[in-house]
Enzyme design. Structure first.
Site, short mmCIF file in Angstrom:
data_model
loop_
_atom_site.label_atom_id
_atom_site.label_comp_id
_atom_site.label_asym_id
_atom_site.label_seq_id
_atom_site.Cartn_x
_atom_site.Cartn_y
_atom_site.Cartn_z
N TRP A 165 -8.46 -2.10 0.10
CA TRP A 165 -8.77 -1.02 0.05
C TRP A 165 -10.24 -1.72 -1.08
O TRP A 165 -11.00 -1.19 -1.98
CB TRP A 165 -8.21 0.01 -1.28
CG TRP A 165 -7.39 1.03 -0.66
CD1 TRP A 165 -6.15 0.24 0.23
CD2 TRP A 165 -7.85 2.36 0.18
NE1 TRP A 165 -5.81 2.02 0.90
CE2 TRP A 165 -7.02 2.40 -0.15
CE3 TRP A 165 -8.68 2.88 -0.64
CZ2 TRP A 165 -6.73 4.38 0.93
CZ3 TRP A 165 -8.98 4.44 -0.15
CH2 TRP A 165 -7.73 4.63 0.83
N ARG A 178 -7.66 12.11 11.65
CA ARG A 178 -8.66 12.20 11.64
C ARG A 178 -9.68 11.22 12.35
O ARG A 178 -10.45 11.55 13.16
CB ARG A 178 -9.46 13.05 10.62
CG ARG A 178 -9.82 12.06 9.27
CD ARG A 178 -11.19 12.86 8.85
NE ARG A 178 -11.03 11.91 7.51
CZ ARG A 178 -11.48 10.66 7.08
NH1 ARG A 178 -12.39 11.01 8.87
NH2 ARG A 178 -11.88 10.54 6.25
N ASP A 194 -9.76 4.00 13.19
CA ASP A 194 -9.99 2.48 13.23
C ASP A 194 -8.80 2.36 13.88
O ASP A 194 -7.49 0.79 13.39
CB ASP A 194 -10.22 1.51 11.36
CG ASP A 194 -10.97 0.27 11.87
OD1 ASP A 194 -10.73 -0.09 12.99
OD2 ASP A 194 -11.16 -0.85 11.12
N CYS A 225 -7.87 8.96 5.89
CA CYS A 225 -8.43 8.97 7.59
C CYS A 225 -6.63 9.34 8.13
O CYS A 225 -7.10 10.78 9.05
CB CYS A 225 -8.42 7.67 7.89
SG CYS A 225 -9.52 7.14 7.81
N GLU A 229 0.52 -1.15 -0.20
CA GLU A 229 0.22 -0.28 0.28
C GLU A 229 0.86 1.60 0.01
O GLU A 229 1.05 2.02 -0.70
CB GLU A 229 -1.07 -0.04 0.90
CG GLU A 229 -2.08 1.28 1.57
CD GLU A 229 -2.44 0.88 2.15
OE1 GLU A 229 -3.66 1.60 2.30
OE2 GLU A 229 -1.77 1.73 3.47
N TYR A 242 -4.96 9.70 -1.51
CA TYR A 242 -3.53 9.65 -0.99
C TYR A 242 -2.31 9.97 -2.20
O TYR A 242 -1.40 11.13 -2.05
CB TYR A 242 -2.89 8.22 -0.09
CG TYR A 242 -3.71 8.78 0.80
CD1 TYR A 242 -3.79 9.23 2.37
CD2 TYR A 242 -4.98 7.27 0.85
CE1 TYR A 242 -4.32 9.10 3.44
CE2 TYR A 242 -5.09 7.38 2.26
CZ TYR A 242 -5.43 8.01 3.62
OH TYR A 242 -6.14 7.84 4.42
#
Length: 392
Positions: A84, A247, A250, A192, A62, A127
């Site tokens: 994803w 922000r 998980d 995130c 990733e 990203y």
């Protein structure tokens, strides 16, 4: 010493004890706290949790996807990275009419037997696109009342960061941002972890000496090297730290990935600019556990082993090494400690280390040239994987 797993399981316990119940976009529900932090010294080991097995290759895949500036999910599929898939499938079902499952689509792609448009595999301006290709515009006057805009060359934030680190390492503007407000609606999922900042400092002669001794496998004690002597051995003069901001966290599934991913990014940046990885810091906003992850979190925290359980871990061979004879069923906790027998069901193991990896040079920026096989770990030992469902 593995302080990372302790911080992480303490955070899980914090959420379980202090989290407030909240609804969320996935419909799963969470318990949540706000404003927490993870800090890790890279000298203590690579930040990959040991209290459950973590897929390092998936994490690496990733990150390299991001660093390529890519958002075509087929790169992930080619490398068996599925993290994803849920976001892609959710977007696929709302934008395409083909009645295929994601597994059917993957198989058709693998077989080269499909007529799907390339745009179907595009995840939007996520990203990697923001890191490597942030769009900018310039004004073009048309008349007294209107203004036209034309797209400029995009900004490569990663390459700009590397250049700044080499030329102005004390800058307070060593930042990369993924939260592009004007393009949030063009992303399958808004970021995130939305940005990171790096910080460098000069190393003392003693710190540089310790780095040389570790690098060269020197274990004897001798007079300290001077800076000039260390310069001749190409020993880095600076340490580099990285702090990321997140922000939405998980905590059970995502945070362990994020921590290892930014740890690997810090190692790559340090290699690119010949600095020593120093501190990794995560600033965490809405830090939550999904309601279907609570039992898994408790399992990872574990519990203290009772005396009988610890006694059972002492083999007769271990017992004979010290006592030669007798009954191990009479041992106390303090006596058992001499064999480093675990005290908890998921006692952390020592953190692994990252093996040396190459630095690429050539016509392309070297940061784009890394491949997944460049990155391997030494000494990774962990407890078993804990399965949990990802909420999309």
């Amino acid at each position: 010493m593995n302080n990372l797993d302790k911080q992480y399981t303490d955070l899980l316990q914090d959420i379980l004890e202090n989290g407030v119940t909240k609804s969320d976009r996935t419909g799963t529900g969470t318990i949540s706290v706000f404003g927490r932090q993870i800090r890790h010294k890279m000298s203590e080991g690579f930040p990959l949790l040991t209290t459950k097995k973590m897929p390092f290759k998936t994490i690496t895949t990733e990150l390299l996807w991001f660093l390529r500036g890519d958002s075509d999910i087929r790169f992930l599929w080619e490398n068996n990275c599925k993290i994803w898939d849920g976001d892609w499938e959710k977007n696929y079902k709302t934008t395409c009419s083909e009645p295929y499952t994601i597994d059917e689509v993957k198989q058709k792609v693998k077989d080269g037997n499909h007529s799907f448009h390339n745009s179907m595999f595009y995840m939007g301006q996520i990203y990697g696109k923001q890191w490597r290709s942030w769009k900018t515009y310039r004004k073009l006057p048309k008349d007294d009342y209107t203004t036209d805009y034309r797209e400029n060359e995009p900004i490569d934030q990663i390459q700009t960061l590397i250049s700044e680190l080499k030329t102005n390492p004390d800058s307070r503007r060593l930042m990369v941002n993924a939260w592009n407000v004007g393009e949030l609606d063009q992303m399958v999922l808004p970021p995130c972890h939305y940005g990171f900042q790096v910080y460098t400092r000069e190393l003392s002669a003693s710190e540089r000496t310790e780095y040389k001794k570790k690098r060269d496998g020197i274990y004897r004690t001798f007079a300290p090297y001077t800076h000039q002597m260390l310069d001749n051995s190409n020993i880095p003069t600076r340490a580099i730290s990285l702090m990321w901001n997140q922000r939405s966290v998980d905590t059970f599934l995502g945070l362990p990935f994020n921590t290892a991913s930014y740890g690997l990014l810090l190692e790559i940046l340090a290699k690119e600019v010949n600095m020593v990885p120093d501190e990794l810091i995560g600033n965490l906003g809405d830090t939550h556990l999904y309601l279907n992850h609570l039992e898994q979190a408790k399992e990872q925290i574990g519990r203290e082993l009772n005396l009988d359980e610890r006694r059972e871990m002492v083999t007769q061979e271990m017992f004979n090494q010290i006592y030669n004879a007798g009954d191990s069923s009479t041992l106390s906790h303090s006596e058992i400690d001499q064999w480093n027998v675990p005290t908890r069901t998921r006692e952390p193991f020592p953190l692994p280390t990252l093996n040396q990896f190459p630095t690429y040079e050539g016509s392309r920026p070297s940061i784009e040239s890394y491949v997944i096989g460049d990155f391997t770990l030494k000494g990774y030992q962990s407890h078993e994987k804990i399965k949990a469902r990802l909420s999309n």
